[in-house]
Design a protein around this motif. Structure first.
Motif, PDB file in Angstrom:
ATOM      1  N   MET A   1       0.843  -1.169   0.000  1.00 53.50           N
ATOM      2  CA  MET A   1       0.000   0.000   0.000  1.00 53.50           C
ATOM      3  C   MET A   1       0.892   1.237   0.000  1.00 53.50           C
ATOM      4  N   ASN A   2       0.494   2.234  -0.763  1.00 49.55           N
ATOM      5  CA  ASN A   2       1.247   3.482  -0.806  1.00 49.55           C
ATOM      6  C   ASN A   2       1.090   4.245   0.496  1.00 49.55           C
ATOM      7  N   GLN A   3       2.122   5.019   0.807  1.00 46.43           N
ATOM      8  CA  GLN A   3       2.049   5.834   2.006  1.00 46.43           C
ATOM      9  C   GLN A   3       1.214   7.074   1.739  1.00 46.43           C
ATOM     10  N   LEU A   4       0.490   7.508   2.768  1.00 45.24           N
ATOM     11  CA  LEU A   4      -0.338   8.696   2.667  1.00 45.24           C
ATOM     12  C   LEU A   4       0.431   9.903   3.170  1.00 45.24           C
ATOM     13  N   THR A   5       0.195  11.018   2.537  1.00 43.71           N
ATOM     14  CA  THR A   5       0.819  12.250   2.996  1.00 43.71           C
ATOM     15  C   THR A   5      -0.004  12.824   4.150  1.00 43.71           C
ATOM     16  N   ILE A   6       0.579  13.778   4.844  1.00 47.51           N
ATOM     17  CA  ILE A   6      -0.129  14.452   5.927  1.00 47.51           C
ATOM     18  C   ILE A   6      -1.381  15.124   5.375  1.00 47.51           C
ATOM     19  N   ARG A   7      -1.272  15.715   4.208  1.00 47.88           N
ATOM     20  CA  ARG A   7      -2.422  16.383   3.595  1.00 47.88           C
ATOM     21  C   ARG A   7      -3.553  15.391   3.331  1.00 47.88           C
ATOM     22  N   GLU A   8      -3.225  14.224   2.798  1.00 44.06           N
ATOM     23  CA  GLU A   8      -4.245  13.217   2.525  1.00 44.06           C
ATOM     24  C   GLU A   8      -4.914  12.747   3.818  1.00 44.06           C
ATOM     25  N   LEU A   9      -4.129  12.543   4.859  1.00 42.84           N
ATOM     26  CA  LEU A   9      -4.702  12.149   6.148  1.00 42.84           C
ATOM     27  C   LEU A   9      -5.602  13.244   6.713  1.00 42.84           C
ATOM     28  N   THR A  10      -5.181  14.490   6.557  1.00 41.28           N
ATOM     29  CA  THR A  10      -5.996  15.605   7.024  1.00 41.28           C
ATOM     30  C   THR A  10      -7.327  15.656   6.277  1.00 41.28           C
ATOM     31  N   MET A  11      -7.280  15.413   4.989  1.00 37.29           N
ATOM     32  CA  MET A  11      -8.512  15.397   4.199  1.00 37.29           C
ATOM     33  C   MET A  11      -9.430  14.270   4.657  1.00 37.29           C
ATOM     34  N   MET A  12      -8.862  13.123   4.977  1.00 39.80           N
ATOM     35  CA  MET A  12      -9.675  12.000   5.458  1.00 39.80           C
ATOM     36  C   MET A  12     -10.277  12.313   6.833  1.00 39.80           C
ATOM     37  N   GLU A  13      -9.514  12.983   7.682  1.00 38.40           N
ATOM     38  CA  GLU A  13     -10.045  13.381   8.987  1.00 38.40           C
ATOM     39  C   GLU A  13     -11.197  14.365   8.812  1.00 38.40           C
ATOM     40  N   ASP A  14     -11.064  15.286   7.872  1.00 37.99           N
ATOM     41  CA  ASP A  14     -12.148  16.230   7.588  1.00 37.99           C
ATOM     42  C   ASP A  14     -13.398  15.500   7.119  1.00 37.99           C
ATOM     43  N   GLU A  15     -13.213  14.504   6.274  1.00 37.89           N
ATOM     44  CA  GLU A  15     -14.353  13.715   5.801  1.00 37.89           C
ATOM     45  C   GLU A  15     -15.009  12.967   6.956  1.00 37.89           C
ATOM     46  N   LEU A  16     -14.200  12.429   7.836  1.00 41.81           N
ATOM     47  CA  LEU A  16     -14.729  11.718   9.001  1.00 41.81           C
ATOM     48  C   LEU A  16     -15.573  12.662   9.861  1.00 41.81           C
ATOM     49  N   ARG A  17     -15.070  13.862  10.106  1.00 42.22           N
ATOM     50  CA  ARG A  17     -15.837  14.851  10.879  1.00 42.22           C
ATOM     51  C   ARG A  17     -17.143  15.217  10.177  1.00 42.22           C
ATOM     52  N   ALA A  18     -17.089  15.392   8.867  1.00 43.83           N
ATOM     53  CA  ALA A  18     -18.296  15.733   8.104  1.00 43.83           C
ATOM     54  C   ALA A  18     -19.328  14.610   8.196  1.00 43.83           C
ATOM     55  N   GLU A  19     -18.881  13.374   8.115  1.00 44.03           N
ATOM     56  CA  GLU A  19     -19.795  12.236   8.240  1.00 44.03           C
ATOM     57  C   GLU A  19     -20.430  12.205   9.634  1.00 44.03           C
ATOM     58  N   GLN A  20     -19.633  12.489  10.663  1.00 41.08           N
ATOM     59  CA  GLN A  20     -20.159  12.504  12.023  1.00 41.08           C
ATOM     60  C   GLN A  20     -21.211  13.584  12.196  1.00 41.08           C
ATOM     61  N   ILE A  21     -20.925  14.771  11.715  1.00 42.97           N
ATOM     62  CA  ILE A  21     -21.876  15.874  11.832  1.00 42.97           C
ATOM     63  C   ILE A  21     -23.160  15.562  11.069  1.00 42.97           C
ATOM     64  N   THR A  22     -23.021  15.028   9.870  1.00 38.87           N
ATOM     65  CA  THR A  22     -24.194  14.703   9.064  1.00 38.87           C
ATOM     66  C   THR A  22     -25.043  13.632   9.744  1.00 38.87           C
ATOM     67  N   GLY A  23     -24.395  12.595  10.271  1.00 40.35           N
ATOM     68  CA  GLY A  23     -25.133  11.537  10.964  1.00 40.35           C
ATOM     69  C   GLY A  23     -25.873  12.063  12.186  1.00 40.35           C
ATOM     70  N   LYS A  24     -25.213  12.886  12.970  1.00 44.81           N
ATOM     71  CA  LYS A  24     -25.855  13.460  14.158  1.00 44.81           C
ATOM     72  C   LYS A  24     -27.018  14.367  13.777  1.00 44.81           C
ATOM     73  N   THR A  25     -26.829  15.147  12.733  1.00 42.26           N
ATOM     74  CA  THR A  25     -27.890  16.043  12.280  1.00 42.26           C
ATOM     75  C   THR A  25     -29.104  15.253  11.800  1.00 42.26           C
ATOM     76  N   LEU A  26     -28.858  14.203  11.040  1.00 39.38           N
ATOM     77  CA  LEU A  26     -29.969  13.374  10.559  1.00 39.38           C
ATOM     78  C   LEU A  26     -30.693  12.695  11.720  1.00 39.38           C
TER      79      LEU A  26
END
Length: 67
Positions: A1-26
């Motif tokens: 598996m290729n290594q992820l950059t800090i930027r890619e990990l940050t983007m994934m963390e942002d997506e995780l937060r967005a999913e959490q907020i959306t789930g809670k809102t729903l």
């Protein structure tokens, strides 16, 4: 598996937060809804976001591929 950059990990963390907020809102919207079919639809949508959260979390838990 290729290594992820800090930027890619940050983007994934942002997506995780967005999913959490959306789930809670729903879930909150479902709790306010008096129409049964609409409430069930909102709960199903929230559950799908919870599943995405679980998938992303599993990925983070097994990934040590940071550059």
């Amino acid at each position: 598996m290729n290594q992820l950059t800090i930027r890619e990990l940050t983007m994934m963390e942002d997506e995780l937060r967005a999913e959490q907020i959306t789930g809670k809102t729903l879930n909150w919207c479902a709790s306010q809804c008096q129409d049964t079919s609409t409430r069930e639809l909102l709960e199903q949508m929230a559950e799908q976001h919870q599943l995405r959260i679980a998938e992303l979390s599993q990925y983070f838990n097994r990934t040590n591929h940071v550059q």
